[in-house]
Design a protein around this motif. Structure first.
Motif, mmCIF file in Angstrom:
data_model
loop_
_atom_site.group_PDB
_atom_site.id
_atom_site.type_symbol
_atom_site.label_atom_id
_atom_site.label_comp_id
_atom_site.label_asym_id
_atom_site.label_seq_id
_atom_site.Cartn_x
_atom_site.Cartn_y
_atom_site.Cartn_z
ATOM 1 N N TYR A 20 0.040 32.903 -32.502
ATOM 2 C CA TYR A 20 -0.380 33.845 -31.455
ATOM 3 C C TYR A 20 -1.292 33.151 -30.445
ATOM 4 C CZ TYR A 20 -2.553 37.943 -29.305
ATOM 5 O OH TYR A 20 -3.015 38.874 -28.401
ATOM 6 N N ILE A 21 -2.246 32.367 -30.963
ATOM 7 C CA ILE A 21 -3.175 31.654 -30.077
ATOM 8 C C ILE A 21 -2.421 30.653 -29.204
ATOM 9 C CG2 ILE A 21 -5.069 29.980 -30.029
ATOM 10 C CD1 ILE A 21 -6.155 31.344 -32.553
ATOM 11 N N ARG A 22 -1.525 29.899 -29.833
ATOM 12 C CA ARG A 22 -0.799 28.867 -29.086
ATOM 13 C C ARG A 22 0.120 29.470 -28.029
ATOM 14 N NH1 ARG A 22 0.827 24.870 -34.174
ATOM 15 N NH2 ARG A 22 -1.152 23.721 -34.221
ATOM 16 N N GLU A 23 0.793 30.558 -28.368
ATOM 17 C CA GLU A 23 1.750 31.150 -27.437
ATOM 18 C C GLU A 23 1.081 32.000 -26.368
ATOM 19 O OE1 GLU A 23 4.722 33.137 -29.740
ATOM 20 O OE2 GLU A 23 5.780 31.259 -30.214
ATOM 21 N N ASN A 24 -0.214 32.270 -26.505
ATOM 22 C CA ASN A 24 -0.941 33.006 -25.473
ATOM 23 C C ASN A 24 -1.843 32.090 -24.649
ATOM 24 O OD1 ASN A 24 -0.723 36.227 -25.592
ATOM 25 N ND2 ASN A 24 -0.418 35.406 -27.648
ATOM 26 N N TYR A 25 -1.757 30.796 -24.920
ATOM 27 C CA TYR A 25 -2.481 29.825 -24.114
ATOM 28 C C TYR A 25 -1.731 29.650 -22.787
ATOM 29 C CZ TYR A 25 -4.666 25.406 -22.769
ATOM 30 O OH TYR A 25 -5.341 24.416 -22.095
ATOM 31 N N GLU A 26 -2.461 29.718 -21.702
ATOM 32 C CA GLU A 26 -1.826 29.662 -20.382
ATOM 33 C C GLU A 26 -2.260 28.419 -19.604
ATOM 34 O OE1 GLU A 26 -1.312 34.383 -19.229
ATOM 35 O OE2 GLU A 26 -3.097 33.306 -18.540
ATOM 36 N N ASN A 42 11.000 38.447 -25.812
ATOM 37 C CA ASN A 42 11.825 39.639 -25.533
ATOM 38 C C ASN A 42 12.795 39.401 -24.380
ATOM 39 O OD1 ASN A 42 10.442 41.156 -27.537
ATOM 40 N ND2 ASN A 42 8.785 41.572 -26.090
ATOM 41 N N GLY A 43 13.327 38.164 -24.308
ATOM 42 C CA GLY A 43 14.305 37.829 -23.280
ATOM 43 C C GLY A 43 13.726 37.578 -21.903
ATOM 44 N N LYS A 44 12.393 37.556 -21.792
ATOM 45 C CA LYS A 44 11.760 37.374 -20.479
ATOM 46 C C LYS A 44 10.858 36.148 -20.493
ATOM 47 C CE LYS A 44 8.738 39.623 -17.108
ATOM 48 N NZ LYS A 44 7.892 40.810 -16.825
ATOM 49 N N PRO A 45 11.049 35.217 -19.531
ATOM 50 C CA PRO A 45 10.150 34.050 -19.435
ATOM 51 C C PRO A 45 8.725 34.509 -19.147
ATOM 52 C CG PRO A 45 12.132 33.738 -18.103
ATOM 53 C CD PRO A 45 12.122 35.174 -18.515
ATOM 54 N N GLN A 46 7.782 33.906 -19.861
ATOM 55 C CA GLN A 46 6.376 34.299 -19.709
ATOM 56 C C GLN A 46 5.732 33.533 -18.551
ATOM 57 O OE1 GLN A 46 5.008 36.928 -21.855
ATOM 58 N NE2 GLN A 46 7.245 36.998 -21.753
ATOM 59 N N VAL A 47 6.168 33.923 -17.345
ATOM 60 C CA VAL A 47 5.640 33.348 -16.106
ATOM 61 C C VAL A 47 5.208 34.506 -15.221
ATOM 62 C CG1 VAL A 47 6.119 31.896 -14.106
ATOM 63 C CG2 VAL A 47 7.245 31.406 -16.286
ATOM 64 N N ASN A 48 3.920 34.605 -14.959
ATOM 65 C CA ASN A 48 3.389 35.747 -14.216
ATOM 66 C C ASN A 48 2.685 35.299 -12.940
ATOM 67 O OD1 ASN A 48 4.097 37.759 -16.241
ATOM 68 N ND2 ASN A 48 2.497 36.815 -17.494
ATOM 69 N N LEU A 49 3.039 35.959 -11.842
ATOM 70 C CA LEU A 49 2.437 35.649 -10.548
ATOM 71 C C LEU A 49 1.091 36.351 -10.409
ATOM 72 C CD1 LEU A 49 2.663 34.411 -7.670
ATOM 73 C CD2 LEU A 49 3.756 36.571 -6.973
ATOM 74 N N VAL A 50 0.080 35.577 -10.008
ATOM 75 C CA VAL A 50 -1.237 36.134 -9.704
ATOM 76 C C VAL A 50 -1.545 35.764 -8.259
ATOM 77 C CG1 VAL A 50 -3.702 36.130 -10.250
ATOM 78 C CG2 VAL A 50 -2.009 35.913 -12.084
ATOM 79 N N THR A 51 -1.617 36.758 -7.396
ATOM 80 C CA THR A 51 -1.880 36.490 -5.980
ATOM 81 C C THR A 51 -3.331 36.068 -5.792
ATOM 82 O OG1 THR A 51 -2.526 38.767 -5.472
ATOM 83 C CG2 THR A 51 -0.177 38.232 -5.355
ATOM 84 N N LYS A 52 -3.602 35.484 -4.619
ATOM 85 C CA LYS A 52 -4.973 35.025 -4.359
ATOM 86 C C LYS A 52 -5.953 36.190 -4.294
ATOM 87 C CE LYS A 52 -4.381 34.754 0.687
ATOM 88 N NZ LYS A 52 -4.453 33.848 1.859
ATOM 89 N N ASP A 53 -5.469 37.375 -3.836
ATOM 90 C CA ASP A 53 -6.344 38.551 -3.796
ATOM 91 C C ASP A 53 -6.695 39.014 -5.215
ATOM 92 O OD1 ASP A 53 -6.318 38.601 -1.022
ATOM 93 O OD2 ASP A 53 -4.520 39.870 -0.950
ATOM 94 N N GLU A 54 -5.714 38.998 -6.121
ATOM 95 C CA GLU A 54 -5.973 39.364 -7.514
ATOM 96 C C GLU A 54 -6.910 38.353 -8.171
ATOM 97 O OE1 GLU A 54 -1.688 41.565 -8.515
ATOM 98 O OE2 GLU A 54 -1.992 39.431 -8.952
ATOM 99 N N ALA A 55 -6.705 37.067 -7.832
ATOM 100 C CA ALA A 55 -7.567 36.027 -8.383
ATOM 101 C C ALA A 55 -8.999 36.194 -7.880
ATOM 102 C CB ALA A 55 -7.029 34.652 -8.004
ATOM 103 N N ASP A 75 -2.346 31.480 -4.442
ATOM 104 C CA ASP A 75 -1.487 32.201 -5.376
ATOM 105 C C ASP A 75 -1.156 31.255 -6.533
ATOM 106 O OD1 ASP A 75 -1.491 34.298 -3.595
ATOM 107 O OD2 ASP A 75 0.462 33.822 -2.740
ATOM 108 N N SER A 76 -0.912 31.806 -7.699
ATOM 109 C CA SER A 76 -0.614 30.934 -8.840
ATOM 110 C C SER A 76 0.338 31.628 -9.809
ATOM 111 C CB SER A 76 -1.908 30.564 -9.582
ATOM 112 O OG SER A 76 -2.486 31.719 -10.175
ATOM 113 N N TYR A 77 1.020 30.796 -10.579
ATOM 114 C CA TYR A 77 1.819 31.291 -11.702
ATOM 115 C C TYR A 77 1.074 30.915 -12.983
ATOM 116 C CZ TYR A 77 5.951 32.614 -9.034
ATOM 117 O OH TYR A 77 6.828 33.239 -8.180
ATOM 118 N N ARG A 78 0.870 31.909 -13.832
ATOM 119 C CA ARG A 78 0.274 31.665 -15.143
ATOM 120 C C ARG A 78 1.411 31.576 -16.155
ATOM 121 N NH1 ARG A 78 -5.164 35.533 -14.940
ATOM 122 N NH2 ARG A 78 -6.044 34.517 -13.070
#
Length: 293
Positions: A43-49, A80-93, A116-119
């Motif tokens: 869990y720790i390893r797979e939630n490391y970003e 769950n069939g979805k790549p774990q790549v999430n967009l974080v905009t500069k405003d959200e950051a 902007d970044s992808y986590r």
């Protein structure tokens, strides 16, 4: 008053059953801890970003293309069939930064300097410093990626601590198993003490060692099986109680491994019962009459 006849293989077994059940319960408890620890580590390893910061002023189309390019990389975790790549905009950051530091940099800078970044979450196999460096280099070669950052040296420190914990748990389990086998041998040997003269009498009338040993082994196997079933029942009850009081534990369950562990506990109980009984009986079979007394 008539004396009760002793039957071969019939000896006090309450203490043996109690001791073996307790021993198997402790072994099973260690096994459950190991399974939970492994799931927690995963869990720790797979939630490391890691964070891939993008060039400024990228078009929406270019950002979507970058997402597809990154998501196709073999090191990206798919859940769950979805790549774990999430967009974080500069405003959200910026909102996250202000919430953490309680400082609004936009008031004195006049603009938002963040990107902007992808986590990105990675497969567990890439949770190593050398492989993270390879991932970093690969991502930074993609057109549109400004910089890739992650907490360097943190991964190696975590891996070292995990290795130490596993080594300690393994050593404890081995020591516990050795102690249990020795104690069970002594407990069964003491229980068979009341049958030593009966064993000798059967030898004197010509009974073979195999004939004498068979009922003892049958009883030892049955005791081991019963102790294993009771220990499994106690472990399941304890696990369900723990999950009821701490629902977060359900995240770290591995049903297949738990079932394998429970079957292994019953099998270990049968094995300990068989081996300990066999050794104890054969010890008495080899004693002389003077030694029996």
């Amino acid at each position: 008053m008539a004396r009760t006849k002793k039957k071969v293989g019939m000896y006090p077994s309450g203490m043996i059953l109690f001791s073996l059940t307790l021993a198997l319960f402790l072994i099973g408890f260690c096994g459950l801890l190991a399974i939970q620890s492994k799931k927690l580590v995963t869990y720790i390893r797979e939630n490391y970003e890691i964070r891939a910061f993008l060039d400024k002023d990228l078009s929406e189309k270019k950002t979507e293309t970058l997402y597809k390019t990154i998501a196709e990389r073999p090191y990206v975790l798919v859940a769950n069939g979805k790549p774990q790549v999430n967009l974080v905009t500069k405003d959200e950051a910026a909102k996250e930064f202000i919430a953490e530091t309680k400082e609004d940099f936009s008031k004195f800078l006049g603009e938002n300097p963040l990107h902007d970044s992808y986590r990105i979450k990675l497969n567990e196999g890439y949770f190593e410093e050398a492989k993270l460096q390879e991932v970093k280099q690969d991502l930074e070669q993609i057109d549109g990626v400004f910089e890739v950052v992650y907490q360097e040296n943190l991964v190696d420190n975590i891996n070292r601590n995990i290795t130490k914990i596993y080594a300690i748990m393994s050593a404890f389990a081995v020591i516990l198993l050795i102690i249990i086998v020795v104690l069970m041998n002594n407990t069964i040997r003491l229980a068979l003490h009341s049958q030593r003269m009966l064993i000798r009498s059967m030898q004197l009338v010509g009974a073979t060692n195999a004939f004498i040993t068979r009922p003892f082994l049958g009883r030892g196997i049955w005791q081991g099986f019963l102790a294993g079933i009771i220990a499994v029942g106690l472990l399941i009850a304890g696990l369900q109680l723990a999950i009821h009081n701490l629902p977060e534990l359900s995240t770290f369950q591995d049903p297949e491994k738990i079932i394998f562990l429970m079957v292994g506990i019953v099998g270990l109980g049968v094995l300990i019962g068989f081996v300990s009984t066999f050794q104890a009986v054969h010890r008495y079979l080899g004693l002389t009459l003077d030694e029996l007394y």
